[in-house]
Design a protein around this motif. Structure first.
Motif, PDB file in Angstrom:
ATOM      1  N   MET A  70       0.851  -1.177   0.000  1.00 39.02           N
ATOM      2  CA  MET A  70       0.000   0.000   0.000  1.00 39.02           C
ATOM      3  C   MET A  70       0.897   1.241   0.000  1.00 39.02           C
ATOM      4  SD  MET A  70      -2.760   1.536   2.784  1.00 39.02           S
ATOM      5  CE  MET A  70      -3.224  -0.003   3.416  1.00 39.02           C
ATOM      6  N   ALA A  71       0.578   2.170  -0.890  1.00 40.34           N
ATOM      7  CA  ALA A  71       1.344   3.414  -0.993  1.00 40.34           C
ATOM      8  C   ALA A  71       1.146   4.251   0.275  1.00 40.34           C
ATOM      9  CB  ALA A  71       0.898   4.209  -2.216  1.00 40.34           C
ATOM     10  N   THR A  72       2.191   4.970   0.658  1.00 32.42           N
ATOM     11  CA  THR A  72       2.129   5.833   1.838  1.00 32.42           C
ATOM     12  C   THR A  72       1.666   7.237   1.441  1.00 32.42           C
ATOM     13  OG1 THR A  72       4.386   6.636   1.600  1.00 32.42           O
ATOM     14  CG2 THR A  72       4.082   4.575   2.857  1.00 32.42           C
ATOM     15  N   ILE A  73       1.360   8.050   2.438  1.00 29.32           N
ATOM     16  CA  ILE A  73       0.986   9.439   2.183  1.00 29.32           C
ATOM     17  C   ILE A  73       2.114  10.160   1.458  1.00 29.32           C
ATOM     18  CG2 ILE A  73       0.464  11.661   3.274  1.00 29.32           C
ATOM     19  CD1 ILE A  73      -1.081  10.085   5.420  1.00 29.32           C
ATOM     20  N   ASP A  74       3.357   9.919   1.890  1.00 26.77           N
ATOM     21  CA  ASP A  74       4.498  10.576   1.245  1.00 26.77           C
ATOM     22  C   ASP A  74       4.643  10.143  -0.215  1.00 26.77           C
ATOM     23  OD1 ASP A  74       5.150  12.022   3.527  1.00 26.77           O
ATOM     24  OD2 ASP A  74       6.574  10.508   4.243  1.00 26.77           O
ATOM     25  N   GLU A  75       4.404   8.863  -0.505  1.00 29.09           N
ATOM     26  CA  GLU A  75       4.476   8.385  -1.889  1.00 29.09           C
ATOM     27  C   GLU A  75       3.376   9.011  -2.739  1.00 29.09           C
ATOM     28  OE1 GLU A  75       6.438   3.947  -1.420  1.00 29.09           O
ATOM     29  OE2 GLU A  75       4.327   4.225  -0.860  1.00 29.09           O
ATOM     30  N   CYS A  76       2.190   9.187  -2.147  1.00 26.63           N
ATOM     31  CA  CYS A  76       1.082   9.825  -2.871  1.00 26.63           C
ATOM     32  C   CYS A  76       1.387  11.296  -3.136  1.00 26.63           C
ATOM     33  CB  CYS A  76      -0.224   9.685  -2.089  1.00 26.63           C
ATOM     34  SG  CYS A  76      -0.824   7.982  -2.014  1.00 26.63           S
ATOM     35  N   ARG A  77       1.935  11.977  -2.152  1.00 30.75           N
ATOM     36  CA  ARG A  77       2.311  13.386  -2.343  1.00 30.75           C
ATOM     37  C   ARG A  77       3.381  13.495  -3.428  1.00 30.75           C
ATOM     38  NH1 ARG A  77       1.806  18.116   0.257  1.00 30.75           N
ATOM     39  NH2 ARG A  77       0.891  17.239   2.131  1.00 30.75           N
ATOM     40  N   ALA A  78       4.344  12.586  -3.423  1.00 27.49           N
ATOM     41  CA  ALA A  78       5.400  12.589  -4.444  1.00 27.49           C
ATOM     42  C   ALA A  78       4.805  12.318  -5.832  1.00 27.49           C
ATOM     43  CB  ALA A  78       6.467  11.558  -4.104  1.00 27.49           C
ATOM     44  N   ALA A  79       3.809  11.429  -5.902  1.00 29.84           N
ATOM     45  CA  ALA A  79       3.167  11.141  -7.188  1.00 29.84           C
ATOM     46  C   ALA A  79       2.432  12.374  -7.704  1.00 29.84           C
ATOM     47  CB  ALA A  79       2.205   9.964  -7.045  1.00 29.84           C
ATOM     48  N   LEU A  80       1.749  13.093  -6.828  1.00 27.96           N
ATOM     49  CA  LEU A  80       1.072  14.328  -7.247  1.00 27.96           C
ATOM     50  C   LEU A  80       2.082  15.372  -7.721  1.00 27.96           C
ATOM     51  CD1 LEU A  80      -1.726  14.636  -4.547  1.00 27.96           C
ATOM     52  CD2 LEU A  80      -2.033  14.209  -6.996  1.00 27.96           C
ATOM     53  N   GLU A  81       3.222  15.438  -7.057  1.00 28.13           N
ATOM     54  CA  GLU A  81       4.277  16.376  -7.469  1.00 28.13           C
ATOM     55  C   GLU A  81       4.836  15.985  -8.845  1.00 28.13           C
ATOM     56  OE1 GLU A  81       6.503  19.730  -7.271  1.00 28.13           O
ATOM     57  OE2 GLU A  81       5.025  19.138  -5.763  1.00 28.13           O
TER      58      GLU A  81
ATOM     59  N   ASP B 216      -7.884   4.380   0.376  1.00 35.09           N
ATOM     60  CA  ASP B 216      -7.368   3.369   1.300  1.00 35.09           C
ATOM     61  C   ASP B 216      -6.645   3.983   2.493  1.00 35.09           C
ATOM     62  OD1 ASP B 216      -5.409   4.144  -0.570  1.00 35.09           O
ATOM     63  OD2 ASP B 216      -4.318   2.261  -0.371  1.00 35.09           O
ATOM     64  N   LEU B 217      -6.133   5.194   2.353  1.00 30.10           N
ATOM     65  CA  LEU B 217      -5.475   5.893   3.459  1.00 30.10           C
ATOM     66  C   LEU B 217      -6.440   6.837   4.179  1.00 30.10           C
ATOM     67  CD1 LEU B 217      -2.099   6.808   1.710  1.00 30.10           C
ATOM     68  CD2 LEU B 217      -2.548   4.881   3.259  1.00 30.10           C
ATOM     69  N   ASP B 218      -7.593   7.085   3.566  1.00 31.22           N
ATOM     70  CA  ASP B 218      -8.604   8.018   4.045  1.00 31.22           C
ATOM     71  C   ASP B 218      -8.002   9.393   4.345  1.00 31.22           C
ATOM     72  OD1 ASP B 218     -11.222   8.753   4.509  1.00 31.22           O
ATOM     73  OD2 ASP B 218     -11.154   8.214   6.635  1.00 31.22           O
TER      74      ASP B 218
ATOM     75  N   ILE C 201     -12.603  20.294  -9.223  1.00 30.14           N
ATOM     76  CA  ILE C 201     -12.142  19.037  -9.821  1.00 30.14           C
ATOM     77  C   ILE C 201     -11.852  18.093  -8.663  1.00 30.14           C
ATOM     78  CG2 ILE C 201     -10.355  17.900 -11.198  1.00 30.14           C
ATOM     79  CD1 ILE C 201      -9.939  20.626 -12.613  1.00 30.14           C
ATOM     80  N   ARG C 202     -12.555  16.934  -8.680  1.00 27.46           N
ATOM     81  CA  ARG C 202     -12.443  15.998  -7.570  1.00 27.46           C
ATOM     82  C   ARG C 202     -12.009  14.629  -8.081  1.00 27.46           C
ATOM     83  NH1 ARG C 202     -16.615  18.907  -7.962  1.00 27.46           N
ATOM     84  NH2 ARG C 202     -18.052  17.309  -8.690  1.00 27.46           N
ATOM     85  N   LEU C 203     -10.958  14.111  -7.491  1.00 28.02           N
ATOM     86  CA  LEU C 203     -10.457  12.778  -7.802  1.00 28.02           C
ATOM     87  C   LEU C 203     -10.563  11.904  -6.558  1.00 28.02           C
ATOM     88  CD1 LEU C 203      -7.215  13.879  -9.622  1.00 28.02           C
ATOM     89  CD2 LEU C 203      -8.990  12.483 -10.673  1.00 28.02           C
ATOM     90  N   ALA C 204     -10.768  10.609  -6.756  1.00 25.53           N
ATOM     91  CA  ALA C 204     -10.742   9.650  -5.656  1.00 25.53           C
ATOM     92  C   ALA C 204     -10.217   8.328  -6.191  1.00 25.53           C
ATOM     93  CB  ALA C 204     -12.136   9.470  -5.061  1.00 25.53           C
ATOM     94  N   MET C 205      -9.279   7.727  -5.455  1.00 23.97           N
ATOM     95  CA  MET C 205      -8.672   6.459  -5.855  1.00 23.97           C
ATOM     96  C   MET C 205      -7.809   5.953  -4.704  1.00 23.97           C
ATOM     97  SD  MET C 205      -5.796   8.093  -8.373  1.00 23.97           S
ATOM     98  CE  MET C 205      -6.828   9.486  -8.752  1.00 23.97           C
ATOM     99  N   THR C 206      -7.300   4.740  -4.835  1.00 22.98           N
ATOM    100  CA  THR C 206      -6.366   4.232  -3.841  1.00 22.98           C
ATOM    101  C   THR C 206      -4.994   4.863  -4.085  1.00 22.98           C
ATOM    102  OG1 THR C 206      -5.613   2.350  -5.153  1.00 22.98           O
ATOM    103  CG2 THR C 206      -7.571   2.000  -3.747  1.00 22.98           C
ATOM    104  N   GLY C 207      -4.153   4.804  -3.072  1.00 26.44           N
ATOM    105  CA  GLY C 207      -2.799   5.321  -3.220  1.00 26.44           C
ATOM    106  C   GLY C 207      -2.003   4.560  -4.264  1.00 26.44           C
ATOM    107  N   ASP C 208      -2.164   3.238  -4.284  1.00 29.42           N
ATOM    108  CA  ASP C 208      -1.458   2.430  -5.283  1.00 29.42           C
ATOM    109  C   ASP C 208      -1.884   2.799  -6.701  1.00 29.42           C
ATOM    110  OD1 ASP C 208      -0.020   1.086  -3.335  1.00 29.42           O
ATOM    111  OD2 ASP C 208      -1.351  -0.664  -3.318  1.00 29.42           O
ATOM    112  N   ASP C 209      -3.180   3.073  -6.890  1.00 32.06           N
ATOM    113  CA  ASP C 209      -3.648   3.466  -8.217  1.00 32.06           C
ATOM    114  C   ASP C 209      -3.102   4.834  -8.618  1.00 32.06           C
ATOM    115  OD1 ASP C 209      -4.977   1.101  -8.678  1.00 32.06           O
ATOM    116  OD2 ASP C 209      -6.966   1.886  -8.162  1.00 32.06           O
ATOM    117  N   LEU C 210      -3.014   5.771  -7.680  1.00 32.96           N
ATOM    118  CA  LEU C 210      -2.427   7.081  -7.991  1.00 32.96           C
ATOM    119  C   LEU C 210      -0.989   6.921  -8.451  1.00 32.96           C
ATOM    120  CD1 LEU C 210      -2.352  10.187  -8.045  1.00 32.96           C
ATOM    121  CD2 LEU C 210      -1.786  10.110  -5.599  1.00 32.96           C
ATOM    122  N   VAL C 211      -0.210   6.160  -7.706  1.00 36.40           N
ATOM    123  CA  VAL C 211       1.196   5.952  -8.057  1.00 36.40           C
ATOM    124  C   VAL C 211       1.298   5.254  -9.420  1.00 36.40           C
ATOM    125  CG1 VAL C 211       3.319   4.746  -7.388  1.00 36.40           C
ATOM    126  CG2 VAL C 211       1.987   5.993  -5.656  1.00 36.40           C
TER     127      VAL C 211
END
Length: 115
Positions: free
Chosen positions: A1-12, A41-43, A71-81
């Motif tokens: 499962m992707a972490t909050i930091d990994e999700c933030r890095a993916a958005l960057e 998944d991280l809520d 603009i609203r997105l919703a997904m799991t962290g793994d899917d974002l990455v």
């Protein structure tokens, strides 16, 4: 499962990619809209703005978005990455319900150029 930091890095990383585009894609990324990305998944929800061809994250909140972004997105962290790394096709993920994207009709037409 992707972490909050990994999700933030993916958005960057997504933001950097959007800023380096040209033509129709750059025009689509040039919207000025509020944005939220709920990582189910991280809520947690990243909130910010899409402006000047970048996604600027202003805050990370526990739970679902508190306000309705334009603009609203919703997904799991793994899917974002996976999306940002090119391992998951956005259109297929959206069509299957793995990724939710909500926006006004005009914005959806412009955003499709990014996909």
């Amino acid at each position: 499962m992707a972490t909050i930091d990994e999700c933030r890095a993916a958005l960057e990383k997504l933001s950097d990619s959007m800023q380096n585009t040209e033509g129709d894609v750059r025009e689509a990324a040039a919207l000025d809209r509020s944005v939220s990305c709920h990582i189910t998944d991280l809520d947690v929800t990243f909130t910010g703005r899409l402006q000047d061809g970048r996604i600027v994250v202003h805050d990370t909140l526990d739970g679902p978005p508190r306000e309705k972004a334009e603009i609203r997105l919703a997904m799991t962290g793994d899917d974002l990455v996976a999306l940002v790394d090119g391992e998951l096709n956005f259109a297929k993920a959206w069509g299957s319900g793995r990724v939710r994207l909500e926006a006004g009709l005009r914005d959806l037409f412009r955003l499709r150029k990014l996909l």
